[in-house]
Design an enzyme around this catalytic site. Structure first.
Site, short mmCIF file in Angstrom:
data_model
loop_
_atom_site.label_atom_id
_atom_site.label_comp_id
_atom_site.label_asym_id
_atom_site.label_seq_id
_atom_site.Cartn_x
_atom_site.Cartn_y
_atom_site.Cartn_z
N ASP A 2 0.84 -1.19 0.00
CA ASP A 2 0.00 0.00 0.00
C ASP A 2 0.88 1.25 0.00
OD1 ASP A 2 -2.31 1.43 -0.02
OD2 ASP A 2 -2.83 1.07 2.08
N HIS A 19 2.63 3.37 -9.13
CA HIS A 19 2.42 1.94 -9.43
C HIS A 19 3.66 1.35 -10.13
CE1 HIS A 19 -1.51 2.06 -7.83
NE2 HIS A 19 -2.07 2.73 -8.83
N LEU A 113 10.75 -20.88 -4.63
CA LEU A 113 9.83 -19.91 -3.99
C LEU A 113 8.48 -19.98 -4.69
CD1 LEU A 113 9.14 -17.27 -2.33
CD2 LEU A 113 10.03 -15.99 -4.28
C1 IPE Z 1 -1.39 0.06 -3.48
O1 IPE Z 1 -1.18 1.42 -3.50
C2 IPE Z 1 -1.32 -0.54 -4.84
C3 IPE Z 1 -2.57 -1.10 -5.38
C4 IPE Z 1 -3.76 -1.06 -4.86
C5 IPE Z 1 -2.42 -1.77 -6.66
P1 IPE Z 1 -2.41 2.43 -3.48
O2 IPE Z 1 -2.73 2.77 -4.90
O3 IPE Z 1 -3.53 1.90 -2.67
O4 IPE Z 1 -1.74 3.69 -2.78
P2 IPE Z 1 -2.45 4.81 -1.88
O5 IPE Z 1 -3.22 4.12 -0.80
O6 IPE Z 1 -3.33 5.59 -2.81
O7 IPE Z 1 -1.31 5.61 -1.36
MG MG Z 2 -4.17 2.26 -0.71
#
Ligand code: IPE
Ligand code: MG
Length: 229
Positions: A2, A19, A113
């Site tokens: 996250d 991402h 793994l």
């Molecule tokens: C997690 O990061 C990645 C996925 C859900 C793919 P977020 O996109 O939830 O990041 P924040 O919570 O907005 O910072």
């Molecule tokens: Mg998030």
């Protein structure tokens, strides 16, 4: 995993940057798992709730997934990684779902793994489909509801054959499970890191392993029998 969005926002960049950086962190994490002899690593890459995000973000995420499947699976295969996916694959476009199945098949005999990717995954819906499966078998007279065991129930989950997680880590400072492995996490140790996922490094991985090693797991019992006397 996250914090991709917040990582990008603090850099005044579009979310997709976060991402992409998050995908690099995945590679670092897998390398660390391989180096430290971890046999099972599950990454919650896309939850069933993530479909609610803006269409552009969903398509950025699926494009990244497609890119990594196309360009990284051979590398993972060579490193002895077995890929396994849990989640509702049918919600992805057919070519992507097919590519995922191909990657699972290609790597199915690897033993170093097991990398489990939770994609379009939600624990409640997995528990529900297991309940439905057992209810159907009961209604057909194949099993007696009164004798269903935890082992039998677990064998109907998508995680069948995988050990329950010893340690669950959530990054970015949030402290909740968000529909992740609810059945399987009954006795998992939990760790919450105040680090956005794209900043996750091998050092964090090592720190988590050493913190885990110092924990005492009792599974509801007592390790020190003397304490009962
Ligand atoms: C997690 O990061 C990645 C996925 C859900 C793919 P977020 O996109 O939830 O990041 P924040 O919570 O907005 O910072
Ligand atoms: Mg998030």
């Amino acid at each position: 995993m996250d914090g991709n969005g917040r990582w990008a926002r603090t850099r005044k960049k579009p979310t997709v940057f976060g991402h992409r950086a998050g995908a690099d962190a995945v590679r670092r994490c897998v390398t660390a798992a391989l180096e430290h002899g971890v046999s099972f690593l599950t990454l919650y890459a896309f939850s069933s709730e993530n479909w609610r995000r803006a269409p552009d973000e969903v398509s950025d995420l699926t494009a990244l997934l497609r890119y990594y499947l196309r360009h990284k699976v051979a590398e993972l295969h060579a490193e002895g990684v077995r890929l396994r996916v849990i989640g509702e694959l049918s919600r992805f476009e057919t070519d992507l779902a097919d590519e995922i199945r191909r990657a699972e098949k290609l790597t199915s005999r690897n033993q170093r793994l097991t990398l489990v990717l939770a994609l379009s995954y939600g624990a409640r819906s997995d528990v529900l489909q297991a309940a439905r499966k057992l209810a159907l078998m009961a209604s057909e007279g194949k099993i007696d509801p009164a004798t269903i065991t935890e082992v039998q129930f677990a064998s109907c989950l998508q995680t069948h054959g995988l050990p329950d997680p010893d340690l669950i880590v959530r990054t970015s400072g949030e402290q909740r499970l968000s529909n992740f492995l609810l059945w399987e996490s009954a006795y998992s140790e939990l760790a919450f890191l105040d680090v956005f996922w794209p900043d996750f490094t091998e050092n964090h991985f090592e720190q988590l392993l050493s913190d885990y090693a110092s924990r005492e797991r009792r599974y509801g019992g007592r390790l020190d029998e003397e304490a009962c006397k």
